[in-house]
Scaffold this active site. Structure first.
Site, PDB file in Angstrom:
ATOM      1  N   ASP A 239      -7.910  -5.446   0.098  1.00 19.88           N
ATOM      2  CA  ASP A 239      -8.393  -6.287  -1.006  1.00 19.88           C
ATOM      3  C   ASP A 239      -8.231  -7.649  -1.002  1.00 19.88           C
ATOM      4  O   ASP A 239      -8.453  -8.571  -1.575  1.00 19.88           O
ATOM      5  CB  ASP A 239      -7.839  -5.561  -2.193  1.00 19.88           C
ATOM      6  CG  ASP A 239      -8.509  -4.416  -2.541  1.00 19.88           C
ATOM      7  OD1 ASP A 239      -9.709  -4.042  -2.480  1.00 19.88           O
ATOM      8  OD2 ASP A 239      -7.592  -3.620  -2.796  1.00 19.88           O
TER       9      ASP A 239
ATOM     10  N   HIS B 233       0.972  -1.034  -0.087  1.00 21.69           N
ATOM     11  CA  HIS B 233      -0.062   0.095   0.010  1.00 21.69           C
ATOM     12  C   HIS B 233       0.943   1.149   0.011  1.00 21.69           C
ATOM     13  O   HIS B 233       1.977   1.259   0.458  1.00 21.69           O
ATOM     14  CB  HIS B 233      -1.111  -0.230   1.233  1.00 21.69           C
ATOM     15  CG  HIS B 233      -2.167   0.918   1.102  1.00 21.69           C
ATOM     16  ND1 HIS B 233      -1.960   2.208   1.351  1.00 21.69           N
ATOM     17  CD2 HIS B 233      -3.234   0.833   0.612  1.00 21.69           C
ATOM     18  CE1 HIS B 233      -3.269   2.796   1.267  1.00 21.69           C
ATOM     19  NE2 HIS B 233      -4.093   1.957   0.714  1.00 21.69           N
TER      20      HIS B 233
HETATM   21  N1  CMC Z   1       3.984  -7.609  -4.924  1.00 18.21           N
HETATM   22  C1  CMC Z   1       5.520  -7.657  -4.966  1.00 18.21           C
HETATM   23  N2  CMC Z   1       6.279  -6.435  -4.867  1.00 18.21           N
HETATM   24  C2  CMC Z   1       5.530  -5.335  -4.510  1.00 18.21           C
HETATM   25  C3  CMC Z   1       4.111  -5.346  -4.471  1.00 18.21           C
HETATM   26  C4  CMC Z   1       3.556  -6.756  -4.713  1.00 18.21           C
HETATM   27  N3  CMC Z   1       2.328  -6.436  -4.344  1.00 18.21           N
HETATM   28  N4  CMC Z   1       3.999  -3.960  -3.979  1.00 18.21           N
HETATM   29  C5  CMC Z   1       5.066  -3.271  -4.126  1.00 18.21           C
HETATM   30  N5  CMC Z   1       6.100  -4.091  -4.367  1.00 18.21           N
HETATM   31  C6  CMC Z   1       7.584  -3.618  -4.509  1.00 18.21           C
HETATM   32  C7  CMC Z   1       7.915  -2.798  -5.711  1.00 18.21           C
HETATM   33  O1  CMC Z   1       8.396  -3.528  -6.744  1.00 18.21           O
HETATM   34  C8  CMC Z   1       9.016  -2.066  -5.216  1.00 18.21           C
HETATM   35  O2  CMC Z   1      10.060  -2.632  -5.241  1.00 18.21           O
HETATM   36  P1  CMC Z   1      11.609  -1.788  -5.486  1.00 18.21           P
HETATM   37  O3  CMC Z   1      11.636  -0.728  -4.421  1.00 18.21           O
HETATM   38  O4  CMC Z   1      12.614  -2.715  -5.392  1.00 18.21           O
HETATM   39  O5  CMC Z   1      11.299  -1.338  -6.838  1.00 18.21           O
HETATM   40  C9  CMC Z   1       8.545  -1.586  -3.866  1.00 18.21           C
HETATM   41  O6  CMC Z   1       7.663  -2.769  -3.422  1.00 18.21           O
HETATM   42  C10 CMC Z   1       7.729  -0.229  -3.599  1.00 18.21           C
HETATM   43  O7  CMC Z   1       6.624  -0.268  -4.553  1.00 18.21           O
HETATM   44  P2  CMC Z   1       5.915   0.737  -5.292  1.00 18.21           P
HETATM   45  O8  CMC Z   1       5.205   0.377  -6.649  1.00 18.21           O
HETATM   46  O9  CMC Z   1       6.846   1.930  -5.389  1.00 18.21           O
HETATM   47  O10 CMC Z   1       4.927   1.362  -4.179  1.00 18.21           O
HETATM   48  P3  CMC Z   1       3.784   2.130  -4.332  1.00 18.21           P
HETATM   49  O11 CMC Z   1       3.422   2.732  -3.011  1.00 18.21           O
HETATM   50  O12 CMC Z   1       3.848   3.116  -5.402  1.00 18.21           O
HETATM   51  O13 CMC Z   1       2.554   1.439  -4.696  1.00 18.21           O
HETATM   52  C11 CMC Z   1       0.832  -0.275  -4.577  1.00 18.21           C
HETATM   53  C12 CMC Z   1       1.550   0.792  -3.806  1.00 18.21           C
HETATM   54  C13 CMC Z   1      -0.640  -0.656  -3.835  1.00 18.21           C
HETATM   55  C14 CMC Z   1       0.326   0.273  -6.094  1.00 18.21           C
HETATM   56  C15 CMC Z   1       1.466  -1.634  -4.822  1.00 18.21           C
HETATM   57  O14 CMC Z   1       1.977  -2.044  -3.710  1.00 18.21           O
HETATM   58  C16 CMC Z   1       0.842  -2.693  -5.694  1.00 18.21           C
HETATM   59  O15 CMC Z   1       0.805  -2.674  -6.775  1.00 18.21           O
HETATM   60  N6  CMC Z   1       0.127  -3.610  -4.841  1.00 18.21           N
HETATM   61  C17 CMC Z   1      -0.854  -4.603  -5.723  1.00 18.21           C
HETATM   62  C18 CMC Z   1      -2.121  -3.914  -5.890  1.00 18.21           C
HETATM   63  C19 CMC Z   1      -2.924  -3.790  -4.798  1.00 18.21           C
HETATM   64  O16 CMC Z   1      -2.973  -4.744  -4.051  1.00 18.21           O
HETATM   65  N7  CMC Z   1      -3.562  -2.520  -4.728  1.00 18.21           N
HETATM   66  C20 CMC Z   1      -4.682  -2.410  -3.798  1.00 18.21           C
HETATM   67  C21 CMC Z   1      -4.343  -1.217  -2.824  1.00 18.21           C
HETATM   68  S1  CMC Z   1      -5.355  -1.139  -1.349  1.00 18.21           S
HETATM   69  C22 CMC Z   1      -6.855  -0.540  -2.253  1.00 18.21           C
HETATM   70  C23 CMC Z   1      -7.051   1.057  -2.271  1.00 18.21           C
HETATM   71  O17 CMC Z   1      -6.901   1.553  -1.116  1.00 18.21           O
HETATM   72  O18 CMC Z   1      -7.073   1.434  -3.368  1.00 18.21           O
END
Ligand code: CMC
Length: 436
Positions: free
Chosen positions: A370, A312
């Site tokens: 989720d 998240h």
């Molecule tokens: N599985 C594997 N690796 C992950 C995941 C995951 N679900 N989420 C983040 N990472 C890794 C990512 O690859 C990155 O690694 P590095 O620093 O080595 O490049 C690191 O963790 C940070 O990730 P980010 O994408 O920079 O983080 P963010 O804050 O931009 O993204 C997120 C948050 C929710 C988009 C992401 O965690 C994700 O895609 N999760 C899966 C989708 C999901 O479950 N979304 C629902 C969010 S809750 C509902 C809502 O409030 O809308």
């Protein structure tokens, strides 16, 4: 107009090109302080760069508070776990809209008002029939909610507080009817009209699952679970769809158009679409023995696969909504005798493995709301294509509360971010005949 409660508590300084600039430091009631950069461009001719707004507070708000490191979520100061256990969705709606929990008579009046706005203009049924039957219900929701301003002209004047109020009631009340109609249209069944003698969530379940040949008897455990899911999704401060609603609203757009914009943003798999994606992922994994393969893929930099329902932007701790969600998932599966559900087994095991894996620990990736909501909604009888629709239904009240707050904010301005331009500098136009 609302009075600002922000306090100036100090100063930060910036030294840029040999000159010192003093920037006020602002504080709210809880959460990190913020450096006020509103005058920075005028004074220093410099922008700040923050793609994805990871360090930018876009507004003052007194609705929802999140401490992502501690796993805290509060609506108007009330912890989400307390609301999930003791409140109802409609009571939480009242709280989000008005700032205080209602008295008994306020609650009765609110319930009466909402239940008496649940019907939609009959012409809207014809509007639905313009969509292809195989359209995704979220595509239908975007279109139909956007079209509401064409049906309810008398509540689109945002300068009139009474019209704003009526539009708010209409949206909260009609969203379940529209969501149920989107579902019925999708499965090829006739629309079911709302019934005012049922509670908000019970009425919604009946509009989804009743058919003319057989009425739907509402199961209290299932209705409570869905009502709790609605509470958990009702607001989440300045997330992507809420910021979209505020941005759309900042131009003076009508509330129906703003909420349609929020629905469009919510649809993406990184936001509201994640519950659908999480369930599809659990189905794809299928059995517990295949989990390590998927965990390995999630950690592989060269593989775009991510564990859906994990991670998240704000929570770097267990998502407090996920705890309440897990309780409801078990309650529903127990009630329906589905505790041996293979998807639940995969989910429980996957959670266990990921929570002990160095990669997920180091990156602070915990299950989010989720992760368990998909299993619960599936057990309740909803197809995956409806999951984000249910999220939109519940989030509508948050969007409205935030939209209303924005309009009453004395510092409200049209949202207009700037950019760091990296395209070509000025060049001369060449006629097509001269181009190589
Ligand atoms: N599985 C594997 N690796 C992950 C995941 C995951 N679900 N989420 C983040 N990472 C890794 C990512 O690859 C990155 O690694 P590095 O620093 O080595 O490049 C690191 O963790 C940070 O990730 P980010 O994408 O920079 O983080 P963010 O804050 O931009 O993204 C997120 C948050 C929710 C988009 C992401 O965690 C994700 O895609 N999760 C899966 C989708 C999901 O479950 N979304 C629902 C969010 S809750 C509902 C809502 O409030 O809308």
């Amino acid at each position: 107009m609302r009075e600002s409660k922000i306090k100036t508590v100090g100063k930060a300084s910036l030294n840029y090109e040999g000159k010192d600039y003093e920037l006020p430091v602002l504080a709210g009631t809880q959460g990190p302080n913020a450096v006020d950069i509103r005058k920075l461009y005028d004074q220093a001719n410099i922008f700040t760069y923050d793609p994805g707004f990871t360090s930018t507070a876009s507004t003052e708000s007194n609705i929802t508070f999140i401490d992502g490191d501690k796993g805290v979520l509060q609506y108007r100061g009330y912890p989400i776990a307390d609301l999930a256990e003791h409140s109802s969705f409609l009571e939480s709606c009242y709280l989000l809209l008005n700032g205080e929990l209602p008295t008994k008579s306020q609650m009765e009046k609110f319930e009466y008002t909402i239940s008496h706005h649940t019907m939609v203009h009959e012409q809207l049924a014809t509007f639905f029939r313009g969509f292809r039957r195989d359209a995704h219900p979220m595509a239908v929701m975007c279109g139909v909610v956007g079209a509401l301003s064409a049906f309810y002209h008398d509540s689109t004047d945002i300068t009139d507080p009474r019209q704003r109020e009526i539009a708010s009631y209409r949206l909260i009340a009609k969203m379940p009817t529209i969501a149920a109609m989107a579902y019925k249209y999708h499965v090829g069944q006739p629309f079911v009209y709302p019934r005012n003698d049922l509670g908000y969530t019970e009425n919604f379940l009946r509009m989804c699952f009743s058919v003319p040949a057989e009425d739907y008897k509402v199961n209290k455990v299932l209705a409570k679970a869905l009502d709790t899911i609605f509470i958990l999704h009702a607001d989440h401060e300045q997330n992507a769809s809420t910021s979209t609603v505020r941005l759309a609203g900042s131009s003076g757009a009508n509330p129906f158009a703003c909420i349609a914009a929020g629905i469009a943003c919510l649809w993406g798999p990184a936001h509201g679409g994640a519950n659908e994606a999480a369930l599809k992922m659990l189905e794809e994994i299928g059995t517990v023995d295949r989990i390590p393969e998927y965990v390995k893929r999630a950690k592989d930099k060269n593989d775009s696969f991510r564990l859906m329902g994990f991670g998240h932007r704000v929570y770097k701790n267990y998502d407090p909504r996920a705890k309440a969600m897990q309780i409801q998932a078990h309650a529903v599966l127990d009630e329906l005798g589905l505790h041996d559900d293979p998807l639940l087994k995969v989910a429980v095991e996957l959670e266990k493995i990921a929570l002990h894996d160095e990669y997920f620990i180091e990156k602070k990736l915990y299950p989010n709301i989720d992760f368990y909501s998909g299993i619960t909604l599936k057990a309740l009888g909803f197809p995956t294509s409806m999951f984000t629709v249910l999220f939109a239904l519940a989030r509508t009240v948050g969007w409205i509360a935030q939209w209303k707050e924005m309009l009453e904010d004395p510092h409200q301005k049209i949202g207009r971010p700037r950019q760091v331009y990296t395209g070509p500098t000025e060049r001369k136009y060449e006629p097509i005949s001269a181009r190589k």
